[in-house]
Design a protein around this motif. Structure first.
Motif, PDB file in Angstrom:
ATOM      1  N   GLU A  72      -1.511  27.108  44.614  1.00  0.00           N
ATOM      2  CA  GLU A  72      -0.882  26.784  43.345  1.00  0.00           C
ATOM      3  C   GLU A  72      -0.674  28.053  42.530  1.00  0.00           C
ATOM      4  O   GLU A  72      -1.101  29.132  42.917  1.00  0.00           O
ATOM      5  CB  GLU A  72      -1.770  25.793  42.580  1.00  0.00           C
TER       6      GLU A  72
ATOM      7  N   ALA B 270      -7.770  23.536  40.732  1.00  0.00           N
ATOM      8  CA  ALA B 270      -8.007  22.336  41.529  1.00  0.00           C
ATOM      9  C   ALA B 270      -9.469  21.945  41.340  1.00  0.00           C
ATOM     10  O   ALA B 270     -10.341  22.808  41.256  1.00  0.00           O
ATOM     11  CB  ALA B 270      -7.718  22.606  42.998  1.00  0.00           C
TER      12      ALA B 270
ATOM     13  N   CYS C 129      -4.731  19.647  40.366  1.00  0.00           N
ATOM     14  CA  CYS C 129      -4.729  20.474  39.139  1.00  0.00           C
ATOM     15  C   CYS C 129      -5.076  19.608  37.945  1.00  0.00           C
ATOM     16  O   CYS C 129      -5.163  18.409  38.057  1.00  0.00           O
ATOM     17  CB  CYS C 129      -3.375  21.142  38.933  1.00  0.00           C
TER      18      CYS C 129
ATOM     19  N   THR D 177      -4.027  27.774  37.614  1.00  0.00           N
ATOM     20  CA  THR D 177      -3.997  26.328  37.822  1.00  0.00           C
ATOM     21  C   THR D 177      -5.256  26.008  38.612  1.00  0.00           C
ATOM     22  O   THR D 177      -5.515  26.621  39.639  1.00  0.00           O
ATOM     23  CB  THR D 177      -2.740  25.911  38.619  1.00  0.00           C
TER      24      THR D 177
ATOM     25  N   TRP E 111      -8.572  16.592  42.680  1.00  0.00           N
ATOM     26  CA  TRP E 111      -7.373  16.682  41.827  1.00  0.00           C
ATOM     27  C   TRP E 111      -6.742  18.028  42.146  1.00  0.00           C
ATOM     28  O   TRP E 111      -7.409  19.052  42.100  1.00  0.00           O
ATOM     29  CB  TRP E 111      -7.725  16.642  40.355  1.00  0.00           C
TER      30      TRP E 111
ATOM     31  N   TYR F  92       0.239  17.944  45.267  1.00  0.00           N
ATOM     32  CA  TYR F  92       0.782  18.732  44.169  1.00  0.00           C
ATOM     33  C   TYR F  92       0.666  18.036  42.808  1.00  0.00           C
ATOM     34  O   TYR F  92       0.812  18.672  41.779  1.00  0.00           O
ATOM     35  CB  TYR F  92       2.256  19.071  44.417  1.00  0.00           C
ATOM     36  N   LYS F  93       0.396  16.765  42.777  1.00  0.00           N
ATOM     37  CA  LYS F  93       0.385  16.008  41.530  1.00  0.00           C
ATOM     38  C   LYS F  93      -0.913  16.272  40.767  1.00  0.00           C
ATOM     39  O   LYS F  93      -1.988  16.222  41.337  1.00  0.00           O
ATOM     40  CB  LYS F  93       0.525  14.533  41.841  1.00  0.00           C
ATOM     41  N   CYS F  94      -0.803  16.518  39.462  1.00  0.00           N
ATOM     42  CA  CYS F  94      -1.969  16.889  38.642  1.00  0.00           C
ATOM     43  C   CYS F  94      -2.696  15.688  38.057  1.00  0.00           C
ATOM     44  O   CYS F  94      -2.114  14.627  37.854  1.00  0.00           O
ATOM     45  CB  CYS F  94      -1.523  17.795  37.502  1.00  0.00           C
TER      46      CYS F  94
END
Length: 196
Positions: free
Chosen positions: A157, A163, A196, A161, A194, A135-137
């Motif tokens: 997400e 990915a 996001c 947003t 990644w 979940y970390k961007c």
């Protein structure tokens, strides 16, 4: 008190980890015996438990974090969930195997067990094999992919947003947005992800 200190010194000299040493980040915690008990209570043989623990140890080495169940690791920015012995899909220990076998809608991640606001990547095609929920961007949430072959993902997400699945040069190999799924992504070309 002196006996406990002496025991720790003797154990350290023998190369045996003390409970404080065994619970460091990136290693199986001192409760490793607890995981063996969990495996036995779930009906797994010592060989199955040992093979699963070897897989967990590999992911602990890659992601760091800490082991919280026989098949689960939590790390900063996500978690890893491994399939239990004899099963294709990852699931939480204590949940029904049929719950992990839900049919996935062709164009939605809603049928998967990918939490809202997470990107879930799977080692194998059709949302099977080890699963990484993230979940970390941005670069802080980067996950290096060490997989090869055909895998999959579900992006649950928020809409708009994105990915990013980067190749070895940092270029987007694939971009996904909330609700996107891919049952057959070629991990050969993905270096890092990644959320996001």
């Amino acid at each position: 008190m002196k006996i406990a200190t002496l025991l720790c010194v003797v154990l350290a000299a023998a190369g045996v980890a003390t409970p404080a040493q065994a619970s460091t980040v990136g290693q199986a915690p001192a409760g490793a015996a607890t995981f063996a008990v969990q495996a036995k209570a779930a009906g797994y043989s010592p060989k199955q438990a040992s093979e699963l623990q070897a897989q967990v140890d590999t992911y602990l080495h890659q992601f760091g974090g800490r082991q919280v169940a026989i098949n689960k690791i939590v790390f900063d920015g996500g978690e890893v969930l491994l399939p239990l012995p004899g099963e294709a899909r990852a699931r939480e220990l204590g949940t029904s195997p049929t719950a992990a076998q839900k049919v996935v809608p062709a164009s939605s991640s809603a049928g998967l067990h990918c939490p809202y606001q997470y990107l879930c990547i799977f080692h194998d095609r059709n949302y099977t094999g080890p699963e990484v929920k993230m979940y970390k961007c941005g670069p802080a949430g980067e996950v290096r992919v060490i997989w090869a072959g055909i895998g999959s993902y579900a992006d649950n997400e928020t809409p708009y947003t994105y990915a990013h699945f980067h190749d070895g040069h940092g270029t987007d190999y694939e971009v996904a947005t909330g609700g996107d799924v891919n049952p057959a992504l070629n991990w050969w070309y993905v270096h890092d992800v990644w959320a996001c």
